[in-house]
Design a protein around this motif. Structure first.
Motif, PDB file in Angstrom:
ATOM      1  N   ILE A  92      50.288  25.565 -21.178  1.00  0.00           N
ATOM      2  CA  ILE A  92      50.789  26.682 -21.965  1.00  0.00           C
ATOM      3  C   ILE A  92      51.779  27.456 -21.103  1.00  0.00           C
ATOM      4  O   ILE A  92      51.519  27.731 -19.934  1.00  0.00           O
ATOM      5  CB  ILE A  92      49.646  27.619 -22.405  1.00  0.00           C
ATOM      6  N   GLY A  93      52.920  27.818 -21.686  1.00  0.00           N
ATOM      7  CA  GLY A  93      53.889  28.612 -20.932  1.00  0.00           C
ATOM      8  C   GLY A  93      55.308  28.276 -21.312  1.00  0.00           C
ATOM      9  O   GLY A  93      55.563  27.685 -22.362  1.00  0.00           O
ATOM     10  N   GLN A  94      56.227  28.629 -20.438  1.00  0.00           N
ATOM     11  CA  GLN A  94      57.650  28.497 -20.698  1.00  0.00           C
ATOM     12  C   GLN A  94      58.336  27.816 -19.517  1.00  0.00           C
ATOM     13  O   GLN A  94      58.041  28.105 -18.362  1.00  0.00           O
ATOM     14  CB  GLN A  94      58.258  29.889 -20.908  1.00  0.00           C
ATOM     15  N   VAL A 122      53.997  24.332 -25.050  1.00  0.00           N
ATOM     16  CA  VAL A 122      54.977  24.709 -24.032  1.00  0.00           C
ATOM     17  C   VAL A 122      56.295  25.066 -24.721  1.00  0.00           C
ATOM     18  O   VAL A 122      56.790  24.325 -25.570  1.00  0.00           O
ATOM     19  CB  VAL A 122      55.211  23.565 -23.022  1.00  0.00           C
ATOM     20  N   GLU A 269      54.838  24.603 -10.594  1.00  0.00           N
ATOM     21  CA  GLU A 269      53.589  24.621 -11.355  1.00  0.00           C
ATOM     22  C   GLU A 269      53.444  23.332 -12.160  1.00  0.00           C
ATOM     23  O   GLU A 269      54.423  22.606 -12.384  1.00  0.00           O
ATOM     24  CB  GLU A 269      53.566  25.833 -12.286  1.00  0.00           C
ATOM     25  N   ILE A 271      53.261  22.885 -15.249  1.00  0.00           N
ATOM     26  CA  ILE A 271      54.132  22.882 -16.415  1.00  0.00           C
ATOM     27  C   ILE A 271      55.538  22.389 -16.048  1.00  0.00           C
ATOM     28  O   ILE A 271      56.185  21.686 -16.815  1.00  0.00           O
ATOM     29  CB  ILE A 271      54.181  24.303 -17.037  1.00  0.00           C
TER      30      ILE A 271
END
Length: 293
Positions: A92-94, A122, A269, A271
């Motif tokens: 989860i995130g950008q 994402v 990270e 991601i």
């Protein structure tokens, strides 16, 4: 029971189908030409029919080869998506991705579609600008990842992930390339392709002038489609309505284009790893449909 198809053989098969040559495919998949030939013999044995026919220096698909090509692409794509879907918890995130619009139009859809299926939570924020600007923003950690034309030392920012032909293109329904003074549509002075094109024309003894300048590949391609100028593009930007020019048309060969995937120092990270690895798999020299020469 049917014989199972080997994914590695299918990758090599798709590379040959798209690059039109066992030699170029061998470079793309990092194998010797003899290893590539052996793989294709074994694949033809599994399928039970011929997949290629020779046409001069080109290796062209038989009717059976064309049918297998679509299955092969789907199998490779599914294979590349399967393990990552189970190897990591949901991300989860950008992630902030930068790239020139040369690549956004053709390469980006295949990257983001597959990534979104694996990582639906994402958000990928995409910024389209020139390679020099993308590289500078990655260095300043204003972008996490960048897909850029590698025109200089990457200084540890990333690695070359793709090599493409750089092509002269003209409108397919007009002969403006025969003009006494060839009109060119090129990028700004900071664009390496501009210098390559101008110098190549000078070496070939062709009179040319820059008639259109833009930082947008879409603008330059539209100028060509409108019959206003000749331009140079990477093979991934090839589209209907364009004709490839070569030495038979009086246009000298251009050096290949190296495409690099670069990464900010702070983008470490999971991601970022996920999108980095997905881009590498998605655009790495075996998924492109190259226009026939």
């Amino acid at each position: 029971m049917p014989h199972a198809l080997d994914i590695d053989q299918l990758r090599t098969f798709v590379a040959i189908a798209e690059l039109g040559s066992f030699t170029r495919a061998a470079d793309a998949v990092n194998k010797t030409q003899s290893a590539v030939s052996m793989q294709m013999r074994r694949l033809e044995e599994r399928v039970g029919q011929a997949l290629f026919t020779r046409d001069g220096r080109q290796s062209r698909l038989t009717e059976v080869g064309h049918r297998l090509q679509e299955y092969a692409r789907r199998m490779i794509k599914l294979n590349d998506e399967t393990l990552p879907a189970f190897s990591e918890p949901e991300l989860i995130g950008q992630v902030r991705l930068g790239l020139p619009d040369d690549y956004a139009d053709r390469l980006l859809p295949q990257v983001l579609a597959g990534f979104a299926r694996i990582n639906p939570t994402v958000e990928v924020v995409v910024e389209c600008t020139g390679s020099v600007a993308v590289a500078e923003k990655v260095r300043r950690d204003e972008l996490d990842l960048g897909i850029v034309t590698s025109c200089e030392d990457l200084n540890g920012l990333g690695d070359i992930v793709r090599r493409e032909r750089l092509l002269w293109v003209a409108p397919e329904n007009r002969c403006i390339h025969d003009d006494e003074v060839v009109r060119l549509a090129l990028g700004y002075s900071s664009c390496a392709w501009r210098g390559l094109a101008i110098n190549a024309m000078a070496r070939a003894g062709r009179a040319a002038r820059v008639a259109y300048t833009s930082g947008s590949s879409g603008v330059l391609i539209n100028a060509v489609l409108a019959g206003l100028a000749i331009s140079v593009i990477a093979e991934s930007s090839m589209r209907p309505g364009l004709r490839i020019l070569d030495e038979r048309d009086g246009f000298p060969p251009l050096p290949p284009v190296d495409i690099a995937l670069i990464r900010a120092s702070q983008a470490r990270e999971p991601i970022h790893d996920a999108l980095h690895d997905h881009i590498t798999a998605a655009i790495g020299n075996v998924t492109l449909q190259v226009a026939a020469e």
